[in-house]
Design a protein around this motif. Structure first.
Motif, PDB file in Angstrom:
ATOM      1  N   CYS A   1       0.817  -1.222   0.000  1.00  0.00           N
ATOM      2  CA  CYS A   1       0.000   0.000   0.000  1.00  0.00           C
ATOM      3  C   CYS A   1       0.847   1.266   0.000  1.00  0.00           C
ATOM      4  N   ASP A   2       1.993   1.207  -0.644  1.00  0.00           N
ATOM      5  CA  ASP A   2       2.821   2.409  -0.757  1.00  0.00           C
ATOM      6  C   ASP A   2       2.106   3.527  -1.502  1.00  0.00           C
ATOM      7  N   SER A   3       1.174   3.167  -2.387  1.00  0.00           N
ATOM      8  CA  SER A   3       0.439   4.186  -3.141  1.00  0.00           C
ATOM      9  C   SER A   3      -0.294   5.131  -2.197  1.00  0.00           C
ATOM     10  N   TYR A   4      -1.000   4.576  -1.207  1.00  0.00           N
ATOM     11  CA  TYR A   4      -1.729   5.441  -0.285  1.00  0.00           C
ATOM     12  C   TYR A   4      -0.780   6.173   0.653  1.00  0.00           C
ATOM     13  N   LYS A   5       0.222   5.470   1.168  1.00  0.00           N
ATOM     14  CA  LYS A   5       1.178   6.105   2.072  1.00  0.00           C
ATOM     15  C   LYS A   5       1.842   7.311   1.406  1.00  0.00           C
ATOM     16  N   GLN A   6       2.235   7.130   0.150  1.00  0.00           N
ATOM     17  CA  GLN A   6       2.902   8.217  -0.568  1.00  0.00           C
ATOM     18  C   GLN A   6       1.916   9.321  -0.937  1.00  0.00           C
ATOM     19  N   ALA A   7       0.667   8.949  -1.255  1.00  0.00           N
ATOM     20  CA  ALA A   7      -0.349   9.965  -1.547  1.00  0.00           C
ATOM     21  C   ALA A   7      -0.617  10.822  -0.312  1.00  0.00           C
ATOM     22  N   PHE A   8      -0.713  10.189   0.846  1.00  0.00           N
ATOM     23  CA  PHE A   8      -0.941  10.919   2.095  1.00  0.00           C
ATOM     24  C   PHE A   8       0.196  11.915   2.331  1.00  0.00           C
ATOM     25  N   ALA A   9       1.436  11.433   2.211  1.00  0.00           N
ATOM     26  CA  ALA A   9       2.594  12.308   2.433  1.00  0.00           C
ATOM     27  C   ALA A   9       2.658  13.427   1.400  1.00  0.00           C
ATOM     28  N   ARG A  10       2.363  13.106   0.145  1.00  0.00           N
ATOM     29  CA  ARG A  10       2.402  14.104  -0.926  1.00  0.00           C
ATOM     30  C   ARG A  10       1.363  15.200  -0.683  1.00  0.00           C
ATOM     31  N   LEU A  11       0.148  14.804  -0.312  1.00  0.00           N
ATOM     32  CA  LEU A  11      -0.905  15.789  -0.093  1.00  0.00           C
ATOM     33  C   LEU A  11      -0.609  16.652   1.124  1.00  0.00           C
ATOM     34  N   LYS A  12      -0.104  16.042   2.172  1.00  0.00           N
ATOM     35  CA  LYS A  12       0.275  16.829   3.345  1.00  0.00           C
ATOM     36  C   LYS A  12       1.332  17.865   2.970  1.00  0.00           C
ATOM     37  N   ALA A  13       2.338  17.437   2.234  1.00  0.00           N
ATOM     38  CA  ALA A  13       3.390  18.357   1.832  1.00  0.00           C
ATOM     39  C   ALA A  13       2.854  19.469   0.933  1.00  0.00           C
ATOM     40  N   LEU A  14       1.957  19.116   0.025  1.00  0.00           N
ATOM     41  CA  LEU A  14       1.366  20.104  -0.872  1.00  0.00           C
ATOM     42  C   LEU A  14       0.591  21.162  -0.089  1.00  0.00           C
ATOM     43  N   ILE A  15      -0.279  20.707   0.816  1.00  0.00           N
ATOM     44  CA  ILE A  15      -1.100  21.648   1.588  1.00  0.00           C
ATOM     45  C   ILE A  15      -0.230  22.477   2.519  1.00  0.00           C
ATOM     46  N   ASP A  16       0.758  21.844   3.148  1.00  0.00           N
ATOM     47  CA  ASP A  16       1.666  22.593   4.023  1.00  0.00           C
ATOM     48  C   ASP A  16       2.421  23.677   3.262  1.00  0.00           C
ATOM     49  N   SER A  17       2.727  23.402   1.995  1.00  0.00           N
ATOM     50  CA  SER A  17       3.470  24.389   1.207  1.00  0.00           C
ATOM     51  C   SER A  17       2.603  25.576   0.803  1.00  0.00           C
ATOM     52  N   ARG A  18       1.300  25.402   0.886  1.00  0.00           N
ATOM     53  CA  ARG A  18       0.392  26.464   0.453  1.00  0.00           C
ATOM     54  C   ARG A  18      -0.260  27.222   1.602  1.00  0.00           C
ATOM     55  N   LYS A  19      -0.384  26.601   2.760  1.00  0.00           N
ATOM     56  CA  LYS A  19      -1.076  27.274   3.870  1.00  0.00           C
ATOM     57  C   LYS A  19      -0.195  28.365   4.461  1.00  0.00           C
ATOM     58  N   ARG A  20      -0.835  29.409   4.956  1.00  0.00           N
ATOM     59  CA  ARG A  20      -0.103  30.564   5.459  1.00  0.00           C
ATOM     60  C   ARG A  20       0.087  30.537   6.969  1.00  0.00           C
ATOM     61  N   GLN A  21      -0.614  29.674   7.662  1.00  0.00           N
ATOM     62  CA  GLN A  21      -0.534  29.635   9.106  1.00  0.00           C
ATOM     63  C   GLN A  21      -0.667  28.186   9.600  1.00  0.00           C
ATOM     64  N   ASP A  22      -0.316  27.979  10.854  1.00  0.00           N
ATOM     65  CA  ASP A  22      -0.337  26.629  11.420  1.00  0.00           C
ATOM     66  C   ASP A  22      -1.744  26.323  11.935  1.00  0.00           C
ATOM     67  N   ASN A  23      -2.667  26.060  11.005  1.00  0.00           N
ATOM     68  CA  ASN A  23      -4.038  25.770  11.418  1.00  0.00           C
ATOM     69  C   ASN A  23      -4.573  24.490  10.770  1.00  0.00           C
ATOM     70  N   VAL A  24      -3.668  23.567  10.405  1.00  0.00           N
ATOM     71  CA  VAL A  24      -4.061  22.313   9.756  1.00  0.00           C
ATOM     72  C   VAL A  24      -3.417  21.135  10.476  1.00  0.00           C
ATOM     73  N   THR A  25      -4.205  20.096  10.704  1.00  0.00           N
ATOM     74  CA  THR A  25      -3.703  18.839  11.242  1.00  0.00           C
ATOM     75  C   THR A  25      -4.248  17.707  10.376  1.00  0.00           C
ATOM     76  N   TYR A  26      -3.551  16.574  10.323  1.00  0.00           N
ATOM     77  CA  TYR A  26      -3.851  15.537   9.329  1.00  0.00           C
ATOM     78  C   TYR A  26      -4.292  14.239   9.995  1.00  0.00           C
ATOM     79  N   VAL A  27      -5.377  13.656   9.451  1.00  0.00           N
ATOM     80  CA  VAL A  27      -6.019  12.480  10.037  1.00  0.00           C
ATOM     81  C   VAL A  27      -5.927  11.299   9.081  1.00  0.00           C
ATOM     82  N   PHE A  28      -5.400  10.200   9.567  1.00  0.00           N
ATOM     83  CA  PHE A  28      -5.404   8.923   8.852  1.00  0.00           C
ATOM     84  C   PHE A  28      -6.602   8.133   9.363  1.00  0.00           C
TER      85      PHE A  28
END
Length: 402
Positions: free
Chosen positions: A167-194
């Motif tokens: 299931c590396d596809s999902y693990k990598q998708a989760f990490a990729r999306l987190k990194a993408l959103i973190d790179s775009r958000k302006r403040q520390d107001n996001v947390t990630y749920v598996f």
């Protein structure tokens, strides 16, 4: 695409490589209270909020859905409820979903949809579909006081999300999306749920470095209660593993015999073994858990068109709060385990499911009488269950009570 966007994506790619399998970063945001728990209400519209606040204090937040295919909210009800919560600086759990309606899927049976969902998971891991998150990140940036709990798809499973056994596809998708959103958000107001289906949490776990919370759904089987569907009783376990009279699961844990040797000890349980094992897994990995979805279902065989579940609804509520405070043995394991501080947030849907997932009697979607979801889950309709819910909020130190 702007130069800044390209730079952000490049940074996201570097972060994915660094985060998968890495160590948890210091100070990763969870927004979990140090001594207490959060309560979220609803899953689609403000209807659930209005019913709940008719008898209780406003909760810490609510829950909605956003879909990847369209790159926006599932519908205007979800958007409006999210806006209502965000304007108050509340917490908002957002199910960012692609399995229900995958990009590029134009129709077919569930097998075809699942196959496309698996492909999309791999595409997300490879950095595709990034434009579908523009509205989401714009919304996050527009409300810096709000706290966003992002489920990167919900009730994830191998069937919908894994292209290989690892299931590396999902693990990598989760990490990729987190990194993408973190790179775009302006403040520390996001947390990630598996948020996996019960039983698949270990093989799909994205890793400590990218996971802030572990989510679980709690409906019927998770609390060892049966569901009825058009006369068919289903308790979710083989007959020898369910006590029909007691409405409990039967499982063994590893105890000791009279000589002090390890031995199987059979007992009745109020909770599904997979849920308790997931709670231990979360504790072992230092992650708080959130009950991402919970609500009453059709627990009794009747044709009452009011869809009420008074007796078992109260039992369900008591077991839900008992789960948040669980300490004891776990099926198929040895020893006693204190899991009473693992669940730090609970989402109660609080909708009249007789009228569909939004609970609104507008004729757009109704469940048949005596089907699985033909139940009125509004706490305002149940005196005993409502009292037990309010008592549970106080006893388990929720931030907001009745």
């Amino acid at each position: 695409m702007s130069r800044n966007s390209l730079a952000g994506l490049a940074a996201a790619g570097v972060l994915v490589a660094a985060l998968v399998g890495g160590q948890s970063p210091a100070g990763a945001a969870t927004f979990a209270p140090t001594d207490g728990r959060l309560l979220f209400i609803g899953q689609s519209t403000r209807t659930a909020w209005d019913d709940y606040t008719s008898f209780a204090a406003a909760p810490s937040g609510g829950s909605v859905y956003y879909e990847v295919k369209s790159g926006t909210w599932v519908n205007s009800g979800h958007r409006d409820y999210a806006t209502f919560l965000a304007q108050q600086g509340k917490a908002i759990q957002i199910g960012v979903s692609w399995k229900d309606n995958p990009p590029g899927w134009t129709g077919g049976d569930e097998q075809a949809k699942a196959a496309r969902s698996r492909q999309v998971t791999a595409e997300l891991a490879a950095g595709q579909h990034t434009d579908r998150f523009n509205q989401l990140t714009d919304f996050v940036n527009a409300y810096p006081r709000a706290r966003f709990f992002l489920r990167l798809d919900y009730e994830v499973s191998g069937f919908y999300h894994c292209t290989t056994a690892s299931c590396d596809s999902y693990k990598q998708a989760f990490a990729r999306l987190k990194a993408l959103i973190d790179s775009r958000k302006r403040q520390d107001n996001v947390t990630y749920v598996f948020h996996p289906v019960r039983g698949e949490y270990e093989q799909m776990y994205p890793g400590d470095a990218v996971t802030d919370w572990i989510g679980v759904s709690v409906f019927a089987h998770e609390l060892c209660l049966p569901i009825h569907d058009n006369g068919y009783l289903y308790n979710g376990t083989p007959p020898q593993n369910y006590d029909v009279a007691a409405l409990q699961c039967r499982n063994a844990y590893i105890g000791t015999d009279s000589w002090g040797n390890p031995a199987a000890v059979w007992k009745n349980w109020d909770y599904d073994g997979n849920v308790l094992k997931m709670m231990k897994f979360a504790k072992d990995h230092g992650k708080p858990m959130i009950v991402s979805e919970s609500g009453l279902m059709n627990f009794t065989a009747d044709t009452d068109t009011r869809g009420l579940e008074p007796a078992r609804g109260d039992l369900w509520v008591k077991r839900l709060f008992g789960l948040t405070n669980y300490s004891g043995p776990i099926p198929n394991t040895s020893g006693s385990h204190d899991l009473s501080q693992v669940i730090k947030a609970v989402t109660y849907i609080n909708l009249d499911f007789r009228y569909g997932w939004d609970g609104i009697p507008d004729g757009s979607f109704d469940f048949p009488v005596n089907s699985t979801w033909f139940a009125d889950g509004r706490l305002s309709q149940y005196q005993a269950a409502r009292s037990s819910f309010c008592a549970g909020l106080t006893a388990q130190r929720f931030v907001t009570t009745c």
